[in-house]
Design an enzyme around this catalytic site. Structure first.
Site, PDB file in Angstrom:
ATOM      1  N   PHE A 176       2.214   0.589   5.000  1.00 51.39           N
ATOM      2  CA  PHE A 176       0.918   1.008   5.544  1.00 51.39           C
ATOM      3  C   PHE A 176       0.477   0.104   6.694  1.00 51.39           C
ATOM      4  O   PHE A 176      -0.705  -0.229   6.811  1.00 51.39           O
ATOM      5  CB  PHE A 176      -0.172   1.025   4.467  1.00 51.39           C
ATOM      6  CG  PHE A 176       0.166   1.818   3.232  1.00 51.39           C
ATOM      7  CD1 PHE A 176       0.895   2.992   3.312  1.00 51.39           C
ATOM      8  CD2 PHE A 176      -0.246   1.386   1.981  1.00 51.39           C
ATOM      9  CE1 PHE A 176       1.202   3.732   2.172  1.00 51.39           C
ATOM     10  CE2 PHE A 176       0.059   2.115   0.835  1.00 51.39           C
ATOM     11  CZ  PHE A 176       0.791   3.293   0.934  1.00 51.39           C
ATOM     12  N   ILE A 177       1.404  -0.306   7.560  1.00 53.89           N
ATOM     13  CA  ILE A 177       1.080  -1.258   8.617  1.00 53.89           C
ATOM     14  C   ILE A 177       0.669  -0.529   9.895  1.00 53.89           C
ATOM     15  O   ILE A 177       1.485   0.116  10.556  1.00 53.89           O
ATOM     16  CB  ILE A 177       2.258  -2.213   8.885  1.00 53.89           C
ATOM     17  CG1 ILE A 177       2.708  -2.880   7.582  1.00 53.89           C
ATOM     18  CG2 ILE A 177       1.870  -3.239   9.940  1.00 53.89           C
ATOM     19  CD1 ILE A 177       1.603  -3.597   6.809  1.00 53.89           C
ATOM     20  N   GLU A 213     -13.389  -7.771  10.066  1.00 53.02           N
ATOM     21  CA  GLU A 213     -12.595  -6.546   9.908  1.00 53.02           C
ATOM     22  C   GLU A 213     -13.429  -5.430   9.297  1.00 53.02           C
ATOM     23  O   GLU A 213     -13.413  -4.285   9.768  1.00 53.02           O
ATOM     24  CB  GLU A 213     -11.375  -6.829   9.034  1.00 53.02           C
ATOM     25  CG  GLU A 213     -10.561  -5.594   8.705  1.00 53.02           C
ATOM     26  CD  GLU A 213      -9.364  -5.884   7.809  1.00 53.02           C
ATOM     27  OE1 GLU A 213      -8.733  -4.918   7.346  1.00 53.02           O
ATOM     28  OE2 GLU A 213      -9.065  -7.073   7.569  1.00 53.02           O
ATOM     29  N   HIS A 264     -19.830  24.576   9.650  1.00 55.30           N
ATOM     30  CA  HIS A 264     -18.963  25.338  10.553  1.00 55.30           C
ATOM     31  C   HIS A 264     -18.395  26.590   9.871  1.00 55.30           C
ATOM     32  O   HIS A 264     -17.827  27.454  10.549  1.00 55.30           O
ATOM     33  CB  HIS A 264     -17.797  24.480  11.038  1.00 55.30           C
ATOM     34  CG  HIS A 264     -18.108  23.606  12.220  1.00 55.30           C
ATOM     35  ND1 HIS A 264     -18.881  22.477  12.140  1.00 55.30           N
ATOM     36  CD2 HIS A 264     -17.734  23.719  13.513  1.00 55.30           C
ATOM     37  CE1 HIS A 264     -18.959  21.904  13.328  1.00 55.30           C
ATOM     38  NE2 HIS A 264     -18.281  22.644  14.182  1.00 55.30           N
ATOM     39  N   GLY A 265     -18.497  26.657   8.545  1.00 53.98           N
ATOM     40  CA  GLY A 265     -17.914  27.789   7.834  1.00 53.98           C
ATOM     41  C   GLY A 265     -16.393  27.753   7.918  1.00 53.98           C
ATOM     42  O   GLY A 265     -15.777  26.695   7.982  1.00 53.98           O
ATOM     43  N   GLY A 266     -15.783  28.929   7.952  1.00 50.95           N
ATOM     44  CA  GLY A 266     -14.331  29.013   7.967  1.00 50.95           C
ATOM     45  C   GLY A 266     -13.698  28.323   9.154  1.00 50.95           C
ATOM     46  O   GLY A 266     -12.586  27.772   9.051  1.00 50.95           O
TER      47      GLY A 266
END
Length: 384
Positions: free
Chosen positions: A161-162, A247, A343-345
């Site tokens: 996960f770097i 961070e 936004h719906g679909g």
């Protein structure tokens, strides 16, 4: 609410950053998302605009500006434009990696690395997380054993996960120089591109933030010169925890800005989209949802602004940074989810920016310390 922490030079800088994002980042966003990585030239282009490694002293090619408000502006403009995934490598380089080099490097290391960090030719990453380690930094297993001549370490292990894992030239790597000890056995070494035995694994396929390269790293008998030790041997855990407040604040700032960007997209949409003969934004339910989101974003912005001022003063506490991080990232998740609903679909279609904002938001509650860890830090500070 009018923000009062910025001055005229910050306003000028924001305009410059906003133009850069609009002209250099947003048009290439979809290309980078398809490729799973941003072009290396993005870092050099950002450096040319004064957006990269601002705190590097001018004698090493930087501007020497030690004011986190400039970092904040870079984070906000990338995130509000929906380019946080493309820009994550830049904010990592600026806010998370750079302090290690500035605070821990000796003069020889500064001369070797800081000019490239400032001009974007040396991209940085920090490698802490290992498979099965999670948030337990003291449980890392990557070792760095001193050779008999004591002029080098032999590094073995892996990281996962770097962020910037593919693009990085300099990797701040957490290692066990004394495997018999937990916290006191951890050190930091810089592993450089091209070192024999240093291999990059997959550019990991993620739910969101597709433009950001996130990789596995492997170290197989990598010979790292002793001169690449960063700071003191055995002090790595202390160094890592000391940098966590900045961070986490960086992540919080980006999260709030991303939420603001999602709200802007949604306001535009609900004013134009009609249902039952009227704009969907005019329905009371829509207005209430928009009002709630706008209020929470303003409140989170105010807290983060105060945290930035505290960081500049040198008194940002770990618990305040943890509060900012968990609240802002959870807010980002709530806001993007509600915006998709409005936004719906169409909100579920990746061609709409709100859908990308939604998937990009999910990981922010995990990286930099999961929400549960942030609450634990705060809870302990309360004496319970």
């Amino acid at each position: 609410m009018r923000r009062t922490l910025f001055e005229s030079e910050h306003a000028d800088f924001r305009e410059s950053v906003r133009r850069f994002v609009a002209e250099e980042v947003v048009p290439r966003q979809q290309e980078w998302e398809r490729e799973g990585i941003v072009s290396r030239d993005l870092f050099a282009r950002a450096a040319a605009k004064g957006m990269l490694a601002m705190q590097v002293p001018d004698r090493y090619g930087g501007t020497g500006i030690d004011d986190f408000r400039f970092n904040q502006i870079v984070n906000e403009e990338l995130s509000v434009a929906g380019a946080g995934g493309s820009g994550l490598g830049i904010t990592l380089h600026n806010d998370i990696c750079l302090p290690y080099f500035l605070e821990l490097s000796d003069e020889s290391q500064r001369e070797r690395w800081l000019p490239g960090i400032a001009d974007g030719s040396l991209i940085t990453a920090v490698a802490m997380t290992e498979p099965e380690m999670g948030s337990d930094l003291a449980g890392l297993r990557t070792t760095a054993i001193r050779t008999d001549s004591e002029d080098a370490y032999i590094v073995n292990g892996s990281k996962t996960f770097i962020t910037n894992g593919i693009n990085a030239d300099l990797v701040i790597t957490a290692v066990k120089t004394d495997p018999s000890r937990r916290h006191a056995g951890i050190s930091l070494v810089i592993i450089e591109r091209g070192m024999e035995g240093f291999e990059r694994g997959r550019n990991l396929e993620k739910v969101g933030q597709h433009a950001q390269d996130t990789a596995e790293l492997f170290f197989n008998d990598v010979r790292v010169p002793a001169e690449n030790l960063l700071g003191e041997e055995g002090a790595g855990f202390r160094y890592m925890t000391a940098n966590l407040a900045q961070e986490r604040l960086s992540i919080a700032i980006s999260a709030v800005a991303a939420a603001r960007g999602a709200l802007r997209l949604t306001l535009e949409y609900v004013k134009q989209r009609n249902a039952f003969g009227q704009p969907i934004g005019s329905f009371q339910n829509s207005r209430f949802a928009l009002a709630e989101m706008a209020t929470e974003i303003e409140l989170a912005t105010t807290f983060c602004d105060q945290a930035v001022l505290a960081l500049n003063r040198g008194d940002l506490s770990p618990q305040d940074a943890a509060m900012a991080k968990w609240w802002a990232t959870e807010l980002q998740g709530r806001v993007t989810d509600r915006c998709v609903q409005l936004h719906g679909g169409y909100g579920y279609m990746l061609e709409y920016p709100i859908a990308r904002a939604y998937v990009d938001a999910r990981v922010t509650r995990i990286y930099g310390g999961a929400t549960e860890i942030m609450k634990e830090i705060i809870g302990r500070s309360l004496g319970v």
